[in-house]
Design an enzyme around this catalytic site. Structure first.
Site, PDB file in Angstrom:
ATOM      1  N   HIS A 273      -9.648   1.387   4.847  1.00 62.30           N
ATOM      2  CA  HIS A 273      -8.511   1.398   5.416  1.00 62.30           C
ATOM      3  C   HIS A 273      -8.698   2.321   6.673  1.00 62.30           C
ATOM      4  CE1 HIS A 273      -4.160   2.581   6.354  1.00 62.30           C
ATOM      5  NE2 HIS A 273      -3.940   1.254   5.669  1.00 62.30           N
TER       6      HIS A 273
ATOM      7  N   GLY B 270       2.709  -1.128   4.530  1.00 61.03           N
ATOM      8  CA  GLY B 270       2.982   0.302   4.120  1.00 61.03           C
ATOM      9  C   GLY B 270       4.476   0.686   3.634  1.00 61.03           C
ATOM     10  N   GLY B 271       4.965   1.288   4.669  1.00 60.01           N
ATOM     11  CA  GLY B 271       6.242   1.921   4.811  1.00 60.01           C
ATOM     12  C   GLY B 271       7.398   0.927   4.174  1.00 60.01           C
TER      13      GLY B 271
ATOM     14  N   GLY C 118       2.578   2.192  11.116  1.00 56.72           N
ATOM     15  CA  GLY C 118       3.482   3.314  10.979  1.00 56.72           C
ATOM     16  C   GLY C 118       4.130   3.568  12.307  1.00 56.72           C
TER      17      GLY C 118
ATOM     18  N   GLU D 221      -7.011   4.909   7.506  1.00 49.52           N
ATOM     19  CA  GLU D 221      -6.749   6.195   7.101  1.00 49.52           C
ATOM     20  C   GLU D 221      -7.810   6.839   6.443  1.00 49.52           C
ATOM     21  OE1 GLU D 221      -3.032   5.503   5.348  1.00 49.52           O
ATOM     22  OE2 GLU D 221      -2.364   4.931   7.279  1.00 49.52           O
TER      23      GLU D 221
ATOM     24  N   ASN E  15       0.883  -1.121  -0.126  1.00 46.36           N
ATOM     25  CA  ASN E  15      -0.183   0.148   0.159  1.00 46.36           C
ATOM     26  C   ASN E  15       0.761   1.168  -0.059  1.00 46.36           C
ATOM     27  OD1 ASN E  15      -1.934   2.165   0.329  1.00 46.36           O
ATOM     28  ND2 ASN E  15      -2.433   1.404   2.346  1.00 46.36           N
ATOM     29  N   TRP E  16       1.029   1.750  -1.088  1.00 43.95           N
ATOM     30  CA  TRP E  16       1.942   2.973  -1.280  1.00 43.95           C
ATOM     31  C   TRP E  16       1.396   4.292  -0.684  1.00 43.95           C
ATOM     32  CZ3 TRP E  16       4.867   2.749  -6.726  1.00 43.95           C
ATOM     33  CH2 TRP E  16       5.636   1.651  -6.693  1.00 43.95           C
ATOM     34  N   LYS E  17      -0.099   4.021  -0.250  1.00 50.52           N
ATOM     35  CA  LYS E  17      -0.657   5.384   0.146  1.00 50.52           C
ATOM     36  C   LYS E  17      -0.391   6.623  -0.778  1.00 50.52           C
ATOM     37  CE  LYS E  17      -0.286   3.096   4.746  1.00 50.52           C
ATOM     38  NZ  LYS E  17      -0.393   3.272   6.171  1.00 50.52           N
TER      39      LYS E  17
ATOM     40  N   SER F 118       3.087  -2.326  10.397  1.00 47.82           N
ATOM     41  CA  SER F 118       4.605  -2.313  10.851  1.00 47.82           C
ATOM     42  C   SER F 118       5.083  -3.687  10.519  1.00 47.82           C
ATOM     43  CB  SER F 118       4.809  -2.229  12.145  1.00 47.82           C
ATOM     44  OG  SER F 118       4.506  -0.754  12.692  1.00 47.82           O
TER      45      SER F 118
ATOM     46  N   GLU G 283      -5.823  -4.673  10.297  1.00 49.42           N
ATOM     47  CA  GLU G 283      -4.823  -3.622  10.581  1.00 49.42           C
ATOM     48  C   GLU G 283      -4.967  -3.049  11.898  1.00 49.42           C
ATOM     49  OE1 GLU G 283      -2.852  -2.795   6.362  1.00 49.42           O
ATOM     50  OE2 GLU G 283      -4.464  -1.417   6.901  1.00 49.42           O
TER      51      GLU G 283
END
Ligand code: 13P
Length: 250
Positions: free
Chosen positions: A94, A229-230, A170, A96, A10-12, A208, A164
């Site tokens: 999600h 993500g990251g 994150g 977010e 997920n590159w957001k 994470s 999640e």
């Protein structure tokens, strides 16, 4: 059970056209591994990545959609538009979106209906906040999110669920094995009770995930994928997760 882990990036809201070589490196580096690899780039990159990754096994997906087919919704993107741009999957609900954009479960459910109609495979995300966990509300929150975000239209359809925990996203703080196992058992039991399952949903964990914790995570009973993500923004940090899926039993 599905035969291969689904490892999703997920590159957001990250990635300009100079990020295309990263996607190519992920496609190239994951070619010989036994995992399904999916990239969820910002929508602006979808058509370019569809070209750049043509002929590879990498699946492309959108990060969200509007629930309507088309119309006066400035700034929004329909499921059919994402499909047209090269997506075959979509992330919905999600945290977010749920917390940053105040999206209620009922809206997530409407988006899931739109996604199925457009021919996209939804990955519906759920997860409790730290407050909710500390108050002992995790099971209640997950059950409510599942009940209200997953529409009846998913009966017999291809879809997936990602757990999640909001506090693990994150933060570098991954949920414990016991917390993940408890959530996954709840999700699995819910899906079997509520839906006629024709295509076994993949159950992903997100929060994470990195190259150091992926092997342990992916070997947990019932965990059939990861939403990253990251660590998915660079091939060097994402490929070790795909490699971990290669050796972990599904
Ligand atoms: P991180 O892997 O950066 O914690 O993000 C997880 C996530 O939100 C994936 O959708």
């Amino acid at each position: 059970m599905p035969h291969r882990h689904l490892i999703a990036a997920n590159w957001k809201m990250n990635g300009l056209k100079d990020h295309i070589p990263v996607a190519r490196a992920i496609a190239e580096g994951s070619r010989d591994f036994h995992a399904r690899v999916a990239l969820f780039p910002p929508a602006t990159l979808l058509p370019r990545l569809a070209d750049a990754l043509a002929g590879t096994q990498v699946i492309l997906g959108g990060q969200d959609c509007h629930h309507a087919d088309s119309g006066p919704f400035t700034g929004d993107i329909s499921a059919a538009m994402l499909k047209d741009a090269g997506a075959s999957m979509i992330l919905l609900g999600h945290s977010e979106r749920r917390h940053g954009h105040l999206e209620p479960c009922a809206l997530v459910a409407k988006k899931a209906v739109a996604a199925l109609k457009a021919g996209l495979e939804p990955i519906i995300c759920i997860g409790e906040t730290l407050d909710q966990r500390q108050q002992g509300l995790t099971r209640q929150v997950l059950t409510r999110q599942l009940t209200d975000s997953l529409p009846d239209d998913l009966n017999g359809a291809r879809f997936h669920v990602s757990y999640e925990p909001v506090w693990a996203i994150g933060t570098g703080l991954i949920a414990t094995d016991a917390q993940i196992l408890e959530a996954f058992a709840l999700i699995r039991e819910f899906l079997n009770r509520r839906f006629r399952i024709q295509h076994e949903p993949q159950l992903l964990y997100g929060g994470s995930v990195n190259g150091s914790n992926a092997a342990t995570l992916l070997a947990l009973e019932g965990v059939s994928g990861a939403l990253v993500g990251g660590a998915s923004l660079k091939a060097e940090t994402f490929l070790p997760i795909i490699a971990a899926a290669h050796t972990a039993p599904v």
